[in-house]
Design a protein around this motif. Structure first.
Motif, PDB file in Angstrom:
ATOM      1  N   ALA A  36      64.100   0.256 -35.951  1.00 10.67           N
ATOM      2  CA  ALA A  36      63.102  -0.056 -36.978  1.00 10.67           C
ATOM      3  C   ALA A  36      62.897   1.126 -37.915  1.00 10.67           C
ATOM      4  O   ALA A  36      62.758   0.946 -39.139  1.00 10.67           O
ATOM      5  CB  ALA A  36      61.779  -0.442 -36.313  1.00 10.67           C
ATOM      6  N   ALA A  37      62.893   2.346 -37.353  1.00  6.32           N
ATOM      7  CA  ALA A  37      62.700   3.529 -38.197  1.00  6.32           C
ATOM      8  C   ALA A  37      63.865   3.707 -39.160  1.00  6.32           C
ATOM      9  O   ALA A  37      63.680   4.172 -40.298  1.00  6.32           O
ATOM     10  CB  ALA A  37      62.553   4.771 -37.320  1.00  6.32           C
ATOM     11  N   GLY A  38      65.061   3.329 -38.732  1.00 11.18           N
ATOM     12  CA  GLY A  38      66.223   3.435 -39.607  1.00 11.18           C
ATOM     13  C   GLY A  38      66.127   2.535 -40.817  1.00 11.18           C
ATOM     14  O   GLY A  38      66.678   2.842 -41.883  1.00 11.18           O
ATOM     15  N   ARG A  39      65.427   1.410 -40.667  1.00  9.83           N
ATOM     16  CA  ARG A  39      65.278   0.465 -41.795  1.00  9.83           C
ATOM     17  C   ARG A  39      64.056   0.765 -42.638  1.00  9.83           C
ATOM     18  O   ARG A  39      64.084   0.587 -43.857  1.00  9.83           O
ATOM     19  CB  ARG A  39      65.196  -0.962 -41.254  1.00  9.83           C
ATOM     20  CG  ARG A  39      66.509  -1.471 -40.657  1.00  9.83           C
ATOM     21  CD  ARG A  39      66.350  -2.872 -40.113  1.00  9.83           C
ATOM     22  NE  ARG A  39      65.400  -2.881 -39.004  1.00  9.83           N
ATOM     23  CZ  ARG A  39      64.780  -3.974 -38.563  1.00  9.83           C
ATOM     24  NH1 ARG A  39      64.987  -5.133 -39.163  1.00  9.83           N
ATOM     25  NH2 ARG A  39      63.964  -3.904 -37.536  1.00  9.83           N
ATOM     26  N   SER A  40      62.969   1.217 -41.989  1.00 12.44           N
ATOM     27  CA  SER A  40      61.712   1.406 -42.718  1.00 12.44           C
ATOM     28  C   SER A  40      61.445   2.853 -43.100  1.00 12.44           C
ATOM     29  O   SER A  40      60.631   3.124 -43.998  1.00 12.44           O
ATOM     30  CB  SER A  40      60.539   0.911 -41.867  1.00 12.44           C
ATOM     31  OG  SER A  40      60.357   1.761 -40.742  1.00 12.44           O
ATOM     32  N   GLY A  41      62.113   3.796 -42.415  1.00 13.37           N
ATOM     33  CA  GLY A  41      61.832   5.196 -42.656  1.00 13.37           C
ATOM     34  C   GLY A  41      60.575   5.685 -41.952  1.00 13.37           C
ATOM     35  O   GLY A  41      60.166   6.839 -42.123  1.00 13.37           O
ATOM     36  N   ARG A  42      59.972   4.833 -41.135  1.00 13.34           N
ATOM     37  CA  ARG A  42      58.724   5.185 -40.464  1.00 13.34           C
ATOM     38  C   ARG A  42      58.889   5.086 -38.948  1.00 13.34           C
ATOM     39  O   ARG A  42      59.359   4.061 -38.431  1.00 13.34           O
ATOM     40  CB  ARG A  42      57.581   4.266 -40.896  1.00 13.34           C
ATOM     41  CG  ARG A  42      57.253   4.353 -42.377  1.00 13.34           C
ATOM     42  CD  ARG A  42      55.972   3.590 -42.690  1.00 13.34           C
ATOM     43  NE  ARG A  42      56.065   2.197 -42.271  1.00 13.34           N
ATOM     44  CZ  ARG A  42      56.594   1.210 -43.018  1.00 13.34           C
ATOM     45  NH1 ARG A  42      57.097   1.495 -44.204  1.00 13.34           N
ATOM     46  NH2 ARG A  42      56.614  -0.027 -42.580  1.00 13.34           N
ATOM     47  N   GLY A  43      58.512   6.132 -38.266  1.00 12.88           N
ATOM     48  CA  GLY A  43      58.494   6.113 -36.814  1.00 12.88           C
ATOM     49  C   GLY A  43      57.212   5.485 -36.310  1.00 12.88           C
ATOM     50  O   GLY A  43      56.390   4.994 -37.082  1.00 12.88           O
ATOM     51  N   ARG A  44      57.033   5.519 -35.010  1.00 14.01           N
ATOM     52  CA  ARG A  44      55.813   4.961 -34.411  1.00 14.01           C
ATOM     53  C   ARG A  44      55.639   5.552 -33.025  1.00 14.01           C
ATOM     54  O   ARG A  44      56.534   6.198 -32.485  1.00 14.01           O
ATOM     55  CB  ARG A  44      55.896   3.446 -34.340  1.00 14.01           C
ATOM     56  CG  ARG A  44      56.990   2.928 -33.416  1.00 14.01           C
ATOM     57  CD  ARG A  44      57.150   1.439 -33.591  1.00 14.01           C
ATOM     58  NE  ARG A  44      57.699   1.127 -34.905  1.00 14.01           N
ATOM     59  CZ  ARG A  44      57.430   0.010 -35.581  1.00 14.01           C
ATOM     60  NH1 ARG A  44      56.615  -0.892 -35.062  1.00 14.01           N
ATOM     61  NH2 ARG A  44      57.970  -0.210 -36.753  1.00 14.01           N
ATOM     62  N   HIS A  45      54.459   5.327 -32.469  1.00  9.40           N
ATOM     63  CA  HIS A  45      54.173   5.785 -31.108  1.00  9.40           C
ATOM     64  C   HIS A  45      54.068   4.545 -30.223  1.00  9.40           C
ATOM     65  O   HIS A  45      53.212   3.694 -30.427  1.00  9.40           O
ATOM     66  CB  HIS A  45      52.853   6.565 -31.077  1.00  9.40           C
ATOM     67  CG  HIS A  45      52.555   7.191 -29.750  1.00  9.40           C
ATOM     68  ND1 HIS A  45      51.336   7.770 -29.464  1.00  9.40           N
ATOM     69  CD2 HIS A  45      53.317   7.337 -28.626  1.00  9.40           C
ATOM     70  CE1 HIS A  45      51.358   8.245 -28.228  1.00  9.40           C
ATOM     71  NE2 HIS A  45      52.540   7.989 -27.705  1.00  9.40           N
ATOM     72  N   VAL A  46      54.972   4.436 -29.247  1.00  5.10           N
ATOM     73  CA  VAL A  46      55.027   3.275 -28.367  1.00  5.10           C
ATOM     74  C   VAL A  46      54.613   3.701 -26.960  1.00  5.10           C
ATOM     75  O   VAL A  46      55.083   4.722 -26.449  1.00  5.10           O
ATOM     76  CB  VAL A  46      56.453   2.682 -28.314  1.00  5.10           C
ATOM     77  CG1 VAL A  46      56.490   1.455 -27.420  1.00  5.10           C
ATOM     78  CG2 VAL A  46      56.936   2.341 -29.719  1.00  5.10           C
ATOM     79  N   ASP A  47      53.733   2.931 -26.360  1.00  8.72           N
ATOM     80  CA  ASP A  47      53.338   3.179 -24.977  1.00  8.72           C
ATOM     81  C   ASP A  47      54.087   2.230 -24.055  1.00  8.72           C
ATOM     82  O   ASP A  47      54.239   1.044 -24.350  1.00  8.72           O
ATOM     83  CB  ASP A  47      51.829   2.970 -24.794  1.00  8.72           C
ATOM     84  CG  ASP A  47      51.413   3.122 -23.333  1.00  8.72           C
ATOM     85  OD1 ASP A  47      51.356   4.264 -22.859  1.00  8.72           O
ATOM     86  OD2 ASP A  47      51.169   2.095 -22.670  1.00  8.72           O
ATOM     87  N   VAL A  48      54.565   2.746 -22.922  1.00  8.95           N
ATOM     88  CA  VAL A  48      55.192   1.934 -21.882  1.00  8.95           C
ATOM     89  C   VAL A  48      54.368   2.102 -20.611  1.00  8.95           C
ATOM     90  O   VAL A  48      54.371   3.176 -20.008  1.00  8.95           O
ATOM     91  CB  VAL A  48      56.650   2.364 -21.625  1.00  8.95           C
ATOM     92  CG1 VAL A  48      57.228   1.593 -20.450  1.00  8.95           C
ATOM     93  CG2 VAL A  48      57.497   2.162 -22.872  1.00  8.95           C
ATOM     94  N   SER A  49      53.631   1.070 -20.239  1.00 11.00           N
ATOM     95  CA  SER A  49      52.849   1.097 -19.009  1.00 11.00           C
ATOM     96  C   SER A  49      53.717   0.590 -17.863  1.00 11.00           C
ATOM     97  O   SER A  49      54.173  -0.556 -17.876  1.00 11.00           O
ATOM     98  CB  SER A  49      51.601   0.223 -19.148  1.00 11.00           C
ATOM     99  OG  SER A  49      51.062  -0.083 -17.868  1.00 11.00           O
TER     100      SER A  49
END
Length: 343
Positions: free
Chosen positions: A183-196
Motif C-alpha cells: 500500500a505504501a508503494g502505491r500511496s507513498g504513505r506508511g502506517r502503523h499496524v498492530d498485530v494482537s
C-alpha cells in the motif's frame, strides 16, 4: 526458509527489527530469507534469546545487528536516523512504550512518511488487557485455542510448538508488513499496524466454530474433546496407537481416501461407514467403528502400517518424532525450504 529463486524477492527492502524473543525475530527471519535487509536492534544486554545459542542462530541468521540503549537520548537519536531511511520497523513493545521513547508513528512519519510500522502485541493496542504481560501459553489460553488441544479424556495438552508466537504473531506480522509495504508503494504513505497475538489466535478457531455449530443439534450441545469433526470424533480422521506404542495418523477425511484406506485395512465393509455417508460424530455406529479401527491398528506395529500404506494414496502417515522428521525423505533436499520457486 526460502529456496533458490525466492531469496531475492524483497531485495531493496530495509527492515529495522526492535523485537525480541520469538515472534518478531521469527517474522523478520522470514523477511530476511526472502531478500530483505534486516537490522536487528538489541538492548545493551542483548536479545534474551542469546542465552539459547541454537535458538538465536535459527531466528537471526542473515541479519545485521546493532546495540541500542533505549534509555540513551543519543542512541535513540541514532535509531531515529536509521528509521528515517528504512522501509519497515517491527517491534514487540507493550502499547505506549514507543511513544515514550519518541518512536511513535507521528514522530517517525514526520521524517519518513513511507515507513511501515508493525507492532506485535499480546492483546492489542487498547482494551482492558492491552497493558498486561503475557507469553505464548497465556495467548493460547485466553483465545480459546488451548482448550481445543484437549485429549479425548479431557486432559489439556501443553503444546511444544508456540502457536501464539508463531501463527498468531510472526506469520500475521509478515502478512501485515507485506500488505502495508504494498500500500505504501502505491500511496507513498506508511502506517502503523498492530498485530494482537490473542486476537489472531482467536480468529484461527474457524473450524471449531463451524463444526461445532454443525454438530451441536445432534449432540444437544457443542462437541467436547474427542467429539468434534477434526479432534477425534471421526474414525477416518483420528490418531491411533500401534502395537509398539507408536501412533498412526489416519487423515482420510474425504470418502475417496477412506475407500483406499479400507482397501489397505482389508475391510471393504467399512467403506460406507463414513461421515460423508451420514456417519457423524456422536452416532453409535461412528463410535463403534472408531473402536474397530483402533483394535485393528493396535494389533500391529507402526512399521507394519508404514509398509502397508507406503504406496497407498490414503492420507495415512506415521506420527514421527522430531529426530525422525528431521531425516524423513519428505523433508529432505530441495523441498526442505518453506517456499520454493516452481518456475
Amino acid at each position: 526458509m526460502a529456496g533458490a529463486g525466492l531469496d531475492t524477492l524483497l531485495d531493496g527492502l530495509t527492515v529495522v527489527d526492535l523485537s525480541r524473543n520469538l515472534p518478531g525475530p521469527f517474522g523478520s527471519r522470514m523477511l530476511a530469507d526472502l531478500g530483505a535487509e534486516v537490522v536487528k536492534v538489541e538492548p545493551p544486554e542483548g536479545d534474551p534469546a542469546r542465552a539459547l545459542p541454537p535458538l538465536f542462530t535459527a531466528l537471526n541468521e542473515g541479519k545485521a545487528s546493532r546495540r541500542v540503549d533505549f534509555r540513551s537520548a543519543e542512541d535513540l537519536d541514532g535509531l531515529r536516523d536509521l528509521l528515517a531511511t528504512a522501509d519497515v520497523m517491527l517491534d514487540s513493545f507493550r502499547p505506549g512504550v514507543l511513544a515514550g521513547m519518541g518512536l511513535d508513528a507521528a514522530t517517525l512519519h514526520a521524517r519518513n512518511p513511507r515507513l511501515v510500522m508493525v507492532s506485535i502485541t499480546g492483546y492489542g493496542q487498547d482494551g482492558p488487557w492491552a497493558g498486561k504481560a503475557g507469553h505464548d501459553l497465556n495467548f493460547m489460553a485466553l483465545s480459546g485455542v488451548l482448550d481445543q488441544t484437549r485429549a479425548p479424556t479431557g486432559e489439556l495438552a501443553q503444546p511444544n510448538v508456540q502457536w501464539g508466537d508463531l501463527a498468531g504473531g510472526a506469520s500475521m506480522a509478515v502478512v501485515a508488513v507485506l500488505a502495508a509495504v504494498w500500500a505504501a508503494g502505491r500511496s507513498g504513505r506508511g502506517r502503523h499496524v498492530d498485530v494482537s497475538m490473542t486476537h489472531a489466535l482467536h480468529a484461527h478457531l474457524v473450524m471449531p466454530r463451524a463444526t461445532g455449530t454443525l454438530l451441536a443439534p445432534g449432540l444437544g450441545r457443542r462437541p467436547g474433546p474427542g467429539e468434534d469433526l477434526l479432534n477425534g470424533g471421526l474414525p477416518c480422521y483420528h490418531v491411533y496407537a500401534t502395537a509398539d506404542g507408536r501412533h498412526l495418523a489416519v487423515g482420510a477425511l474425504e470418502h475417496k481416501f477412506w475407500r483406499v484406506a479400507c482397501d489397505v485395512f482389508e475391510r471393504p465393509d467399512w467403506v460406507d461407514r463414513h461421515w460423508q455417508r451420514g456417519a457423524f460424530p456422536g452416532s453409535p455406529d461412528c463410535s463403534a467403528l472408531r473402536a474397530e479401527v483402533a483394535d485393528l491398528i493396535g494389533a500391529h506395529t507402526l512399521a507394519h502400517w508404514c509398509a502397508r500404506f507406503e504406496q497407498a494414496d490414503a492420507c495415512v502417515t506415521p506420527v514421527l518424532t522430531l529426530d525422525e522428521a528431521n531425516s524423513h525423505p519428505a523433508l529432505a533436499g530441495a523441498s526442505s525450504a518453506i517456499w520454493r520457486s516452481v518456475r
